[in-house]
Design a protein around this motif. Structure first.
Motif, PDB file in Angstrom:
ATOM      1  N   ALA A  72       0.651  -1.214   0.009  1.00 35.57           N
ATOM      2  CA  ALA A  72       0.021  -0.025  -0.020  1.00 35.57           C
ATOM      3  C   ALA A  72       0.810   1.207   0.083  1.00 35.57           C
ATOM      4  O   ALA A  72       1.680   1.392   0.749  1.00 35.57           O
ATOM      5  N   TRP A  78      -6.409   3.556  -3.215  1.00 29.80           N
ATOM      6  CA  TRP A  78      -7.538   2.893  -2.585  1.00 29.80           C
ATOM      7  C   TRP A  78      -8.675   4.114  -2.150  1.00 29.80           C
ATOM      8  O   TRP A  78      -8.215   5.226  -2.292  1.00 29.80           O
ATOM      9  N   TRP A  82     -10.546   2.291   2.885  1.00 31.98           N
ATOM     10  CA  TRP A  82      -9.109   1.688   2.790  1.00 31.98           C
ATOM     11  C   TRP A  82      -8.047   2.650   3.596  1.00 31.98           C
ATOM     12  O   TRP A  82      -7.273   2.306   4.087  1.00 31.98           O
ATOM     13  N   ARG A  83      -8.361   3.960   3.020  1.00 35.37           N
ATOM     14  CA  ARG A  83      -7.492   5.168   3.549  1.00 35.37           C
ATOM     15  C   ARG A  83      -7.600   5.204   5.218  1.00 35.37           C
ATOM     16  O   ARG A  83      -6.553   5.381   5.919  1.00 35.37           O
ATOM     17  N   GLU A  86      -5.904   2.579   6.810  1.00 39.73           N
ATOM     18  CA  GLU A  86      -4.359   2.749   6.697  1.00 39.73           C
ATOM     19  C   GLU A  86      -4.083   3.953   7.638  1.00 39.73           C
ATOM     20  O   GLU A  86      -2.956   3.894   8.004  1.00 39.73           O
ATOM     21  N   SER A  87      -4.834   4.747   7.932  1.00 42.43           N
ATOM     22  CA  SER A  87      -4.456   5.870   8.875  1.00 42.43           C
ATOM     23  C   SER A  87      -4.399   5.225  10.327  1.00 42.43           C
ATOM     24  O   SER A  87      -3.687   5.894  11.082  1.00 42.43           O
ATOM     25  N   GLN A  90      -0.682  -0.193  10.598  1.00 43.79           N
ATOM     26  CA  GLN A  90       0.478  -0.281   9.740  1.00 43.79           C
ATOM     27  C   GLN A  90       0.043  -1.239   8.772  1.00 43.79           C
ATOM     28  O   GLN A  90      -0.043  -2.329   9.174  1.00 43.79           O
ATOM     29  N   VAL A  91       0.083  -0.744   7.666  1.00 41.90           N
ATOM     30  CA  VAL A  91      -0.423  -1.712   6.435  1.00 41.90           C
ATOM     31  C   VAL A  91       1.009  -2.573   5.804  1.00 41.90           C
ATOM     32  O   VAL A  91       1.842  -1.881   5.580  1.00 41.90           O
ATOM     33  N   PHE A 107      -2.170  -6.406   7.925  1.00 38.78           N
ATOM     34  CA  PHE A 107      -1.802  -5.041   8.601  1.00 38.78           C
ATOM     35  C   PHE A 107      -1.656  -5.323  10.001  1.00 38.78           C
ATOM     36  O   PHE A 107      -2.096  -6.298  10.526  1.00 38.78           O
TER      37      PHE A 107
END
Length: 147
Positions: A72, A78, A82-83, A86-87, A90-91, A107
């Motif tokens: 990612a 994405w 999905w973001r 990710e925030s 840890q992807v 993740f």
């Protein structure tokens, strides 16, 4: 504004998340849930604490995913759910499905070091946005109650 109604909160063995009301959870192991919709498997989710004896296997799986699929942030586009995931986590790696959203991945939580693996079943890739929205609600520590 979300197009998928997330209506049911679930908790199992240290994790909590919200899923669409039509999803039925099935316990497949101590840290393994399978979600079904209309009697068809949709998503499987596994998790491990980094201190568990199984963490070596889990980290090995994440490393294998990272070697095979796109990491990612490396030019990926994405969608918002999905973001959001990710925030918060840890992807380690995502693999894109036909519609460009993740179809499987790994993740980890930076606070409690829980490692998660998820996979959509191949004929259910169209549910990618709902999966992203559900995983974005995932919580693995600091719960008010004992899960």
């Amino acid at each position: 504004m979300s197009t998928v109604a997330i209506e049911r909160s679930l908790a199992w063995n240290g994790v909590r998340l919200s899923v669409p009301a039509g999803w039925e959870p099935r316990v497949a192991g101590p840290r393994h849930l399978v979600f079904e919709e209309n009697f068809q498997p949709l998503l499987q989710l596994r998790w491990y604490k980094a201190s568990d004896s199984s963490s070596r296997e889990s980290l090995g799986l994440a490393a294998a995913l990272a070697r095979q699929i796109e990491t990612a942030g490396a030019g990926s586009d994405w969608s918002a759910p999905w973001r959001q995931l990710e925030s918060r986590f840890q992807v380690l790696a995502f693999a894109a499905g036909k519609d460009g959203t993740p179809s499987r991945g790994a993740f980890s939580c930076p606070q409690c070091h829980t490692i998660f693996h998820f996979q959509l079943f191949p004929d259910q890739l169209a549910a990618g946005r709902a999966v992203g929205e559900s995983l974005a609600t995932l919580s693995c520590h600091d719960h008010d109650d004992d899960l």
